[in-house]
Write a protein that holds these residues in place. Structure first.
Motif, PDB file in Angstrom:
ATOM      1  N   HIS A  60       0.884  -1.164   0.000  1.00 35.00           N
ATOM      2  CA  HIS A  60       0.000   0.000   0.000  1.00 35.00           C
ATOM      3  C   HIS A  60       0.926   1.219   0.000  1.00 35.00           C
ATOM      4  N   ASP A  61       0.754   2.063  -0.991  1.00 36.31           N
ATOM      5  CA  ASP A  61       1.710   3.163  -1.147  1.00 36.31           C
ATOM      6  C   ASP A  61       0.987   4.430  -1.580  1.00 36.31           C
ATOM      7  N   TRP A  62       1.569   5.556  -1.185  1.00 35.89           N
ATOM      8  CA  TRP A  62       0.995   6.859  -1.524  1.00 35.89           C
ATOM      9  C   TRP A  62       2.074   7.923  -1.336  1.00 35.89           C
ATOM     10  N   PRO A  63       1.919   9.078  -1.960  1.00 34.01           N
ATOM     11  CA  PRO A  63       2.940  10.131  -1.823  1.00 34.01           C
ATOM     12  C   PRO A  63       2.799  10.884  -0.511  1.00 34.01           C
ATOM     13  N   SER A  64       3.931  11.304   0.030  1.00 33.26           N
ATOM     14  CA  SER A  64       3.887  12.134   1.238  1.00 33.26           C
ATOM     15  C   SER A  64       3.749  13.613   0.898  1.00 33.26           C
ATOM     16  N   LEU A  65       4.133  14.007  -0.324  1.00 37.15           N
ATOM     17  CA  LEU A  65       3.892  15.366  -0.809  1.00 37.15           C
ATOM     18  C   LEU A  65       3.125  15.281  -2.124  1.00 37.15           C
ATOM     19  N   ALA A  66       2.194  16.164  -2.322  1.00 35.45           N
ATOM     20  CA  ALA A  66       1.342  16.098  -3.510  1.00 35.45           C
ATOM     21  C   ALA A  66       2.078  16.506  -4.780  1.00 35.45           C
ATOM     22  N   TYR A  67       3.036  17.421  -4.665  1.00 37.36           N
ATOM     23  CA  TYR A  67       3.717  17.955  -5.848  1.00 37.36           C
ATOM     24  C   TYR A  67       5.208  17.654  -5.753  1.00 37.36           C
ATOM     25  N   ARG A  68       5.709  16.953  -6.770  1.00 41.94           N
ATOM     26  CA  ARG A  68       7.109  16.533  -6.788  1.00 41.94           C
ATOM     27  C   ARG A  68       7.658  16.852  -8.182  1.00 41.94           C
ATOM     28  N   GLY A  69       8.451  17.905  -8.244  1.00 42.55           N
ATOM     29  CA  GLY A  69       8.854  18.395  -9.557  1.00 42.55           C
ATOM     30  C   GLY A  69      10.349  18.540  -9.721  1.00 42.55           C
ATOM     31  N   THR A  70      10.755  18.567 -10.987  1.00 44.61           N
ATOM     32  CA  THR A  70      12.136  18.854 -11.362  1.00 44.61           C
ATOM     33  C   THR A  70      12.123  19.984 -12.379  1.00 44.61           C
ATOM     34  N   MET A  71      12.925  20.990 -12.136  1.00 38.35           N
ATOM     35  CA  MET A  71      13.054  22.104 -13.073  1.00 38.35           C
ATOM     36  C   MET A  71      14.334  21.946 -13.875  1.00 38.35           C
ATOM     37  N   VAL A  72      14.234  22.055 -15.195  1.00 41.28           N
ATOM     38  CA  VAL A  72      15.382  21.901 -16.076  1.00 41.28           C
ATOM     39  C   VAL A  72      15.636  23.224 -16.788  1.00 41.28           C
ATOM     40  N   ASP A  73      16.827  23.738 -16.610  1.00 42.88           N
ATOM     41  CA  ASP A  73      17.246  25.025 -17.173  1.00 42.88           C
ATOM     42  C   ASP A  73      17.474  24.872 -18.673  1.00 42.88           C
ATOM     43  N   MET A  74      16.754  25.666 -19.456  1.00 40.24           N
ATOM     44  CA  MET A  74      16.921  25.671 -20.910  1.00 40.24           C
ATOM     45  C   MET A  74      17.561  26.962 -21.401  1.00 40.24           C
ATOM     46  N   SER A  75      18.056  27.809 -20.502  1.00 39.90           N
ATOM     47  CA  SER A  75      18.430  29.162 -20.909  1.00 39.90           C
ATOM     48  C   SER A  75      19.831  29.602 -20.525  1.00 39.90           C
ATOM     49  N   HIS A  76      20.380  29.152 -19.397  1.00 39.63           N
ATOM     50  CA  HIS A  76      21.674  29.669 -18.967  1.00 39.63           C
ATOM     51  C   HIS A  76      22.828  29.156 -19.813  1.00 39.63           C
ATOM     52  N   GLY A  77      22.661  27.955 -20.348  1.00 39.44           N
ATOM     53  CA  GLY A  77      23.759  27.354 -21.096  1.00 39.44           C
ATOM     54  C   GLY A  77      23.252  26.665 -22.343  1.00 39.44           C
ATOM     55  N   PRO A  78      23.536  25.370 -22.491  1.00 41.83           N
ATOM     56  CA  PRO A  78      23.130  24.655 -23.702  1.00 41.83           C
ATOM     57  C   PRO A  78      21.629  24.429 -23.750  1.00 41.83           C
ATOM     58  N   LEU A  79      21.143  24.117 -24.950  1.00 44.22           N
ATOM     59  CA  LEU A  79      19.734  23.856 -25.168  1.00 44.22           C
ATOM     60  C   LEU A  79      19.536  22.358 -25.382  1.00 44.22           C
ATOM     61  N   PRO A  80      18.843  21.661 -24.473  1.00 41.51           N
ATOM     62  CA  PRO A  80      18.609  20.229 -24.686  1.00 41.51           C
ATOM     63  C   PRO A  80      17.787  19.983 -25.947  1.00 41.51           C
ATOM     64  N   THR A  81      18.035  18.873 -26.587  1.00 43.51           N
ATOM     65  CA  THR A  81      17.221  18.495 -27.736  1.00 43.51           C
ATOM     66  C   THR A  81      15.850  18.040 -27.253  1.00 43.51           C
ATOM     67  N   GLU A  82      14.895  18.043 -28.163  1.00 41.45           N
ATOM     68  CA  GLU A  82      13.565  17.549 -27.822  1.00 41.45           C
ATOM     69  C   GLU A  82      13.642  16.093 -27.377  1.00 41.45           C
ATOM     70  N   GLU A  83      14.463  15.295 -28.055  1.00 36.71           N
ATOM     71  CA  GLU A  83      14.604  13.891 -27.693  1.00 36.71           C
ATOM     72  C   GLU A  83      15.184  13.729 -26.290  1.00 36.71           C
ATOM     73  N   GLU A  84      16.134  14.597 -25.924  1.00 35.74           N
ATOM     74  CA  GLU A  84      16.724  14.500 -24.586  1.00 35.74           C
ATOM     75  C   GLU A  84      15.706  14.836 -23.507  1.00 35.74           C
ATOM     76  N   ILE A  85      14.858  15.817 -23.766  1.00 39.07           N
ATOM     77  CA  ILE A  85      13.815  16.161 -22.807  1.00 39.07           C
ATOM     78  C   ILE A  85      12.877  14.972 -22.606  1.00 39.07           C
ATOM     79  N   ARG A  86      12.578  14.260 -23.675  1.00 38.89           N
ATOM     80  CA  ARG A  86      11.741  13.067 -23.545  1.00 38.89           C
ATOM     81  C   ARG A  86      12.437  12.027 -22.673  1.00 38.89           C
ATOM     82  N   ARG A  87      13.740  11.861 -22.861  1.00 38.21           N
ATOM     83  CA  ARG A  87      14.470  10.902 -22.020  1.00 38.21           C
ATOM     84  C   ARG A  87      14.410  11.315 -20.550  1.00 38.21           C
ATOM     85  N   GLN A  88      14.555  12.620 -20.293  1.00 39.95           N
ATOM     86  CA  GLN A  88      14.486  13.100 -18.918  1.00 39.95           C
ATOM     87  C   GLN A  88      13.115  12.812 -18.306  1.00 39.95           C
ATOM     88  N   ILE A  89      12.067  13.061 -19.076  1.00 40.54           N
ATOM     89  CA  ILE A  89      10.710  12.813 -18.586  1.00 40.54           C
ATOM     90  C   ILE A  89      10.501  11.326 -18.330  1.00 40.54           C
TER      91      ILE A  89
END
Length: 680
Positions: A154-183
């Protein structure tokens, strides 16, 4: 059925002989029997939705790969041994405003496995998907011997929102395919929000001159959103609508919209600014269906200058602009998040906290190790302002991510977030050095997703081992887990010598007076960095030779190479400086010839400067390949230029030594080694 109970608060997840599970389920009991995978099929208790079928296909694919046998997905339960996906409700598939965690939440699930079959039960397709991820981790063995242990979870989250922010602006631009891999990767660990950080990296109609070679079209963003939806991750626009906008202001047409021409921050007192902000908000709201929008507002470095020029108090400028932008976004039905910049604004002006606009969700962030994170969360909680806690993976400005520090900070700030009732956790990935490779940070991304799901503390000392056993086959896991620890320890040692910006110091002049003084006395630390990095290289090389996945392993190998090079660079420079000092002010010509021969010779090989030239050249090619595996070519030249400059530095140094050697005569005064710094 005899069941062995494993409590979620225990120090280690797995019962004897079973796989580790990440996140650690809230309640789990193992039995003694097993469900063989060969001969299983997958069915549904009721008519499946598109999302239910996606979860079933994910499960079938994973089990087929392990068993090397068919695992068909049928339309309903069958008379064969079956894994039944049982969705009992019609709750939303993605995070919604005002969600609550817990055993009755939308994302909760139950897994039951016996020798006769299995069931995953949940209120929503999201819960089914998370149950699938856990069931895949449970599977043991391979081929005909593969099976799932008897278990009830029996399992459930302890926090409702669990996110990761990925910077697309300070340096290199990830490819669309790489973003899919991250997701893909983040969804395995039950993350449910992907914050798409853009300053100017999303195309805005009507602004053709703004980063034309480094932006995503609206169609690309929509494809990413659709891809993430199948994996129950909401793609949240995370933009900057106040500061961090030099990429807009460096264009002459927009330069006068900044506080300082060609600067960083919108001039909030310029009426034309809101025309741009309103236009951008309208376009973003059309592209992103998420009920949330993150508007930025961190680090307004020109705020004080704006106040001095206008004679308007800085806190009033900031608050008035925040209220205006929040109203624009809320008019589109969005719930607004913003960086609660405690250090630069809210701690300096706590009186504006009660005046923050209603409905706002604050994200207080802090990126360093503290004994207590209450100063960042308590002021907002005191005024009942909803908040997510936030920190970043220490990949930014580092040669390799310092997971030792990252894990401690995540644990500390998360504990404080629970204390003050925060509803979410956001883990950030930045690329401020322009040379950061996100794949080196995958283990940290997993840790940041796992920690806010489970209620019990993370088993930090066990994490690399558990993570590697889940991600890699056994023969690879035994190499990858210690390599991750060795590289993180090497990075921690580099920070002991140089501070946290080790990627910056990697390219600094080692013979400048300040740098020479800084790393004197750290020879043993630098040597240990090299030994750890070399051991990690051997382990990762072996894992690659076993046909390990190059998606993650190639970047790890590069990280070990770069740590090794950084250690070698400063050890060689330190030994050169010590030899130089040993020669004295007026050495003999013979002594100079003897000492300098250790550093360079006429054939450019088999000496310290030559070693560094060779290594810089090889690193350049490995780095280029790693970059292009993740990113578009945008800004690649700037990063490769650092390797080119490094080669030229040591080539110039060897030429300088040879000129000195050829001209030196008995009785001459030896110039200080630092003089190469001034010549270079």
């Amino acid at each position: 059925m005899l069941l062995l109970s494993v409590l979620s608060s225990g120090p280690h997840l797995s019962a004897e002989g079973h796989n580790p599970l990440l996140p650690r389920p809230q309640e789990i009991q193992y039995g003694r029997s097993r469900l063989p995978i060969a001969g299983l099929d997958i069915g549904f208790a009721a008519r499946p939705t598109r999302e239910d079928r996606f979860a079933a296909e994910e499960l079938a694919s994973g089990l087929r790969s392990r068993a090397n046998a068919p695992v068909p997905v049928s339309g309903s339960s069958s008379p064969h041994r079956t894994i039944v996906l049982n969705r009992t409700g019609s709750g939303p598939d993605l995070p919604q405003p005002d969600e609550q965690p817990g055993p009755d939440s939308r994302e909760a699930y139950t897994v039951k496995v016996t020798s006769d079959g299995a069931e995953i039960r949940a209120k929503s397709s999201a819960g089914l998907f998370y149950g699938v991820q856990t069931l895949l981790q449970l599977a043991e063995g391979s081929g005909a011997a593969s099976a799932i242990p008897e278990v009830e979870i029996h399992d459930w989250p302890s926090l409702a929102y669990r996110g990761t922010m990925v910077d697309m602006s300070h340096g290199p631009l990830p490819t669309e395919e790489e973003i899919r891999r991250q997701i893909d990767f983040l969804s395995r660990w039950k993350d449910n929000q992907y914050f798409f950080y853009s300053e100017t990296s999303i195309e805005m109609q009507g602004y053709p001159l703004v980063t034309p070679k480094a932006r995503f079209t609206s169609e690309q963003v929509r494809r990413i959103i659709d891809y993430a939806r199948d994996r129950h991750m909401d793609v949240v626009p995370c933009v900057e609508l106040y500061g961090h906008l030099h990429d807009l202001f460096h264009i002459e047409r927009y330069a006068d919209l900044a506080v300082v021409p060609h600067g960083q921050d919108f001039n909030a007192l310029e009426p034309r600014v809101m025309n741009v902000v309103s236009d951008w908000v309208d376009q973003l709201a059309q592209v992103f269906p998420s009920p949330f929008m993150h508007i930025g507002f961190d680090e307004p470095y020109d705020l004080q200058k704006s106040s001095e020029l206008s004679r308007v108090p800085p806190e009033k400028i900031y608050l008035d602009q925040l209220i205006r932008v929040v109203k624009l976004v809320q008019a589109h039905g969005k719930h607004v998040l913003f960086w609660a910049d405690m250090q630069n604004v809210l701690q300096k002006h706590p009186e504006i906290i009660p005046q923050l606009p209603p409905g706002l969700i604050a994200i207080p962030w802090h990126d360093f190790l503290e004994m207590d994170y209450s100063p960042w969360l308590a002021p907002l909680a005191a005024h009942h302002i909803p908040e997510f806690a936030s920190t970043y993976i220490h990949n930014c400005l580092s040669i390799f991510p310092d997971f030792n520090q990252t894990f401690l900070i995540i644990d500390g700030i998360l504990a404080t977030a629970r204390k003050y009732g925060a509803s979410g956790m956001l883990i950030n990935l930045w690329t401020d050095s322009n040379q950061d490779l996100y794949r080196m940070a995958l283990a940290g991304m997993a840790y940041g997703a796992v920690a806010p799901w489970q209620s019990g503390p993370m088993a930090r000392e066990q994490f690399f081992s558990d993570y590697a056993r889940i991600v890699y086959p056994p023969a690879l896991a035994v190499e990858v887990a210690p390599a991750l620890q060795e590289m993180s320890d090497a990075e921690t040692l580099m920070e002991k010598v140089f501070g946290q910006e080790t990627m910056v110091m990697m390219w600094a002049d080692p013979f400048s007076p300040d740098n020479l003084e800084h790393y004197r006395g750290h020879h043993d630390d630098l040597r240990q960095v090299r030994l750890l990095a070399e051991q990690a290289q051997e382990r990762i090389d072996h894992a690659l030779a076993l046909k390990g996945d190059p998606y993650s392993l190639s970047s790890l190998y590069l990280g070990a190479e770069m740590l090794d090079y950084a250690g070698m660079r400063y050890i060689d420079a330190l030994e050169m400086a010590e030899a130089w000092q040993h020669m004295g002010a007026r050495p003999s010509r013979r002594q100079v010839d003897s000492e300098l021969h250790e550093f360079c010779n006429g054939c450019l090989v088999h000496y310290a400067a030559g070693d560094l030239m060779d290594a810089a050249t090889e690193l350049r090619e490995d780095y280029r390949a790693a970059w292009l595996a993740e990113y578009t070519p945008y800004r690649l030249g700037a990063s490769l230029g650092k390797f080119d400059r490094e080669y030229l530095y040591w080539y110039g140094f060897s030429r300088w030594l040879r000129r000195l050697e050829s001209r030196f005569r008995d009785g001459d005064t030896l110039p200080p080694l630092e003089s190469y710094h001034s010549e270079y």
